[in-house]
Design a protein around this motif. Sequence first.
Motif, PDB file in Angstrom:
ATOM      1  N   GLU A 100      29.648  45.990  24.906  1.00 52.03           N
ATOM      2  CA  GLU A 100      30.335  47.315  24.382  1.00 52.03           C
ATOM      3  C   GLU A 100      29.429  48.490  24.844  1.00 52.03           C
ATOM      4  OE1 GLU A 100      30.345  46.758  20.111  1.00 52.03           O
ATOM      5  OE2 GLU A 100      29.952  48.939  19.987  1.00 52.03           O
ATOM      6  N   LEU A 101      28.032  48.101  24.847  1.00 51.75           N
ATOM      7  CA  LEU A 101      27.210  49.285  25.316  1.00 51.75           C
ATOM      8  C   LEU A 101      27.361  49.757  26.780  1.00 51.75           C
ATOM      9  CD1 LEU A 101      23.815  48.241  23.476  1.00 51.75           C
ATOM     10  CD2 LEU A 101      25.349  50.283  23.333  1.00 51.75           C
ATOM     11  N   HIS A 102      27.737  48.408  27.802  1.00 48.65           N
ATOM     12  CA  HIS A 102      28.039  48.493  29.205  1.00 48.65           C
ATOM     13  C   HIS A 102      29.196  49.510  29.186  1.00 48.65           C
ATOM     14  CE1 HIS A 102      28.407  47.522  33.049  1.00 48.65           C
ATOM     15  NE2 HIS A 102      29.480  46.717  32.900  1.00 48.65           N
ATOM     16  N   GLU A 103      30.140  49.149  28.229  1.00 50.59           N
ATOM     17  CA  GLU A 103      31.518  49.797  28.526  1.00 50.59           C
ATOM     18  C   GLU A 103      31.095  51.375  28.179  1.00 50.59           C
ATOM     19  OE1 GLU A 103      34.253  47.452  26.127  1.00 50.59           O
ATOM     20  OE2 GLU A 103      34.086  45.879  27.585  1.00 50.59           O
ATOM     21  N   ARG A 104      30.255  51.620  27.325  1.00 47.84           N
ATOM     22  CA  ARG A 104      30.117  53.058  26.912  1.00 47.84           C
ATOM     23  C   ARG A 104      29.104  53.789  27.961  1.00 47.84           C
ATOM     24  NH1 ARG A 104      32.725  55.030  24.159  1.00 47.84           N
ATOM     25  NH2 ARG A 104      31.651  56.015  22.367  1.00 47.84           N
ATOM     26  N   GLY A 105      28.596  52.911  29.033  1.00 53.88           N
ATOM     27  CA  GLY A 105      27.857  53.621  30.164  1.00 53.88           C
ATOM     28  C   GLY A 105      26.247  53.566  29.817  1.00 53.88           C
ATOM     29  N   VAL A 106      25.947  52.836  28.714  1.00 50.29           N
ATOM     30  CA  VAL A 106      24.515  52.742  28.121  1.00 50.29           C
ATOM     31  C   VAL A 106      23.843  51.624  28.941  1.00 50.29           C
ATOM     32  CG1 VAL A 106      23.070  52.466  26.368  1.00 50.29           C
ATOM     33  CG2 VAL A 106      25.276  53.459  25.967  1.00 50.29           C
ATOM     34  N   ARG A 107      22.678  52.002  29.678  1.00 47.46           N
ATOM     35  CA  ARG A 107      21.596  51.154  30.142  1.00 47.46           C
ATOM     36  C   ARG A 107      20.716  50.619  29.183  1.00 47.46           C
ATOM     37  NH1 ARG A 107      16.898  52.427  34.373  1.00 47.46           N
ATOM     38  NH2 ARG A 107      16.314  53.972  33.057  1.00 47.46           N
ATOM     39  N   ILE A 108      20.611  49.440  29.075  1.00 49.96           N
ATOM     40  CA  ILE A 108      19.528  48.823  27.960  1.00 49.96           C
ATOM     41  C   ILE A 108      18.329  48.633  28.733  1.00 49.96           C
ATOM     42  CG2 ILE A 108      19.198  46.973  26.462  1.00 49.96           C
ATOM     43  CD1 ILE A 108      22.323  46.715  26.441  1.00 49.96           C
ATOM     44  N   ARG A 109      17.408  48.841  28.176  1.00 50.97           N
ATOM     45  CA  ARG A 109      15.970  48.497  28.904  1.00 50.97           C
ATOM     46  C   ARG A 109      14.956  48.156  27.541  1.00 50.97           C
ATOM     47  NH1 ARG A 109      13.169  50.473  33.115  1.00 50.97           N
ATOM     48  NH2 ARG A 109      11.966  49.015  32.520  1.00 50.97           N
ATOM     49  N   PHE A 110      14.377  46.994  27.821  1.00 46.16           N
ATOM     50  CA  PHE A 110      13.300  46.536  26.667  1.00 46.16           C
ATOM     51  C   PHE A 110      12.133  47.087  27.201  1.00 46.16           C
ATOM     52  CE2 PHE A 110      15.193  44.103  23.250  1.00 46.16           C
ATOM     53  CZ  PHE A 110      16.524  44.102  23.505  1.00 46.16           C
ATOM     54  N   ILE A 111      11.077  47.522  26.158  1.00 46.32           N
ATOM     55  CA  ILE A 111       9.771  47.855  26.524  1.00 46.32           C
ATOM     56  C   ILE A 111       8.774  47.037  25.564  1.00 46.32           C
ATOM     57  CG2 ILE A 111      10.117  50.047  27.330  1.00 46.32           C
ATOM     58  CD1 ILE A 111       8.966  51.301  24.686  1.00 46.32           C
ATOM     59  N   GLY A 112       7.805  46.620  25.916  1.00 49.49           N
ATOM     60  CA  GLY A 112       6.844  45.529  25.261  1.00 49.49           C
ATOM     61  C   GLY A 112       6.592  44.360  25.959  1.00 49.49           C
ATOM     62  N   ARG A 113       5.638  43.744  25.267  1.00 50.54           N
ATOM     63  CA  ARG A 113       5.422  42.456  25.650  1.00 50.54           C
ATOM     64  C   ARG A 113       6.728  41.327  26.065  1.00 50.54           C
ATOM     65  NH1 ARG A 113      -0.427  40.290  23.308  1.00 50.54           N
ATOM     66  NH2 ARG A 113       0.349  38.500  24.760  1.00 50.54           N
ATOM     67  N   ILE A 117       7.766  36.556  23.104  1.00 51.71           N
ATOM     68  CA  ILE A 117       9.082  36.541  22.640  1.00 51.71           C
ATOM     69  C   ILE A 117       9.719  35.256  23.016  1.00 51.71           C
ATOM     70  CG2 ILE A 117      11.454  37.646  23.145  1.00 51.71           C
ATOM     71  CD1 ILE A 117       9.597  39.545  22.093  1.00 51.71           C
ATOM     72  N   PRO A 118      10.501  34.608  22.020  1.00 48.64           N
ATOM     73  CA  PRO A 118      11.115  33.192  22.219  1.00 48.64           C
ATOM     74  C   PRO A 118      11.970  33.084  23.575  1.00 48.64           C
ATOM     75  CG  PRO A 118      11.394  33.717  20.022  1.00 48.64           C
ATOM     76  CD  PRO A 118      10.787  34.876  20.621  1.00 48.64           C
ATOM     77  N   PRO A 119      11.823  32.303  24.593  1.00 45.78           N
ATOM     78  CA  PRO A 119      12.627  32.143  25.799  1.00 45.78           C
ATOM     79  C   PRO A 119      14.081  32.566  25.560  1.00 45.78           C
ATOM     80  CG  PRO A 119      11.072  30.478  25.516  1.00 45.78           C
ATOM     81  CD  PRO A 119      11.043  31.010  24.281  1.00 45.78           C
ATOM     82  N   HIS A 120      14.759  32.021  24.577  1.00 43.88           N
ATOM     83  CA  HIS A 120      16.225  32.173  24.453  1.00 43.88           C
ATOM     84  C   HIS A 120      16.662  33.695  24.377  1.00 43.88           C
ATOM     85  CE1 HIS A 120      16.198  32.087  19.756  1.00 43.88           C
ATOM     86  NE2 HIS A 120      15.039  31.511  20.052  1.00 43.88           N
ATOM     87  N   VAL A 121      15.647  34.369  23.660  1.00 43.40           N
ATOM     88  CA  VAL A 121      15.761  35.683  23.255  1.00 43.40           C
ATOM     89  C   VAL A 121      15.312  36.426  24.614  1.00 43.40           C
ATOM     90  CG1 VAL A 121      15.149  37.859  22.030  1.00 43.40           C
ATOM     91  CG2 VAL A 121      14.921  35.665  20.816  1.00 43.40           C
ATOM     92  N   ARG A 122      14.470  36.072  25.363  1.00 40.21           N
ATOM     93  CA  ARG A 122      14.060  36.623  26.614  1.00 40.21           C
ATOM     94  C   ARG A 122      15.202  36.654  27.568  1.00 40.21           C
ATOM     95  NH1 ARG A 122       8.521  34.390  27.101  1.00 40.21           N
ATOM     96  NH2 ARG A 122       9.543  32.761  28.191  1.00 40.21           N
ATOM     97  N   ARG A 123      15.885  35.356  27.733  1.00 38.84           N
ATOM     98  CA  ARG A 123      16.930  35.439  28.543  1.00 38.84           C
ATOM     99  C   ARG A 123      18.102  36.258  28.437  1.00 38.84           C
ATOM    100  NH1 ARG A 123      16.541  29.985  28.200  1.00 38.84           N
ATOM    101  NH2 ARG A 123      18.172  29.927  26.696  1.00 38.84           N
TER     102      ARG A 123
END
Length: 255
Positions: A100-113, A117-123
């Motif tokens: 949905e964010l992609h369709e709205r033209g929003v680039r997602i970036r995560f900042i932080g260590r 973060i658990p591997p399944h979330v990191r993926r």
Amino acid sequence: MPSRNPRALPPDLDPKGVPDHVAIVMDGNGRWAGAKGLPRNKGHEAGEAALFDTVEGALDAGLSWLTVYAFSTENWRRPAAEVRFLMNFNESLLVRRSHELHERGVRIRFIGRRDRIPPHVRRRIQEAEDLTAGDTRMTLAVALDYGGRDELARAVQALAAEVREGRGPRRIDERAIARRLWAADMPDVDLLIRTSNEYRISNFLLWQIAYAELHFTPVLWPDFNRHELFEALRVYQGRHRRFGAVPDPVPDPAR
Ligand code: IPE
Ligand code: IPE
Ligand code: MG
């Protein structure tokens, strides 16, 4: 999904005076739930609607960057069950809402260590960042396992390694530090909002808020929405940012 109503800015807001980068400390989920006799996690869940309505408002307003504080380096001190819930909740959000964010033209970036973060979330974080890498309407930066001091310590480590490789210490200037933060392209914060009647920074974006305007609201995060964002923009538009200079050009009597 077609863009619903681009630039649906309230008429009393000046589209030219909209900040470039708004950052939000999304606080008060636990108190919101407690006031309703619900477990804390229900407050985190209710924060989802607040976040996505705020993103819509940010798109309407034409912000370039919206950075939200989702989990601090200090939040690991919470009970293990709450930490686990928050990590899984972030994963579920990414799975359900990235497209949905992609369709709205929003680039997602995560900042932080990322290393804690658990591997399944990191993926899922990686997938969301890859999916939206080419989106240009707005960047939504999510601060997860983020601490401002940790970010600065890492920048110092990177620069120290470069000095050992021959970089002159004098070349460690403000630009060099800014370029070694989690998102090298993140502009300075223009407006920092914190919800839930707390008046502190809690280790958020210490470098980037040097000249941010601060807006504190008693609204608890799950009750926040685009209208609360517009209210913060209204307050922002009434401020005079001086950046250390004099308020208005004063005629110089010596000339
Ligand atoms: C903010 O709400 C969400 C996170 C810090 C993850 P809180 O969970 O801090 O809510 P309060 O401050 O206890 O009400
Ligand atoms: C700040 O909220 C961190 C996030 C919103 C993710 P906290 O609720 O953790 O902050 P303190 O402990 O009240 O300063
Ligand atoms: Mg809190």
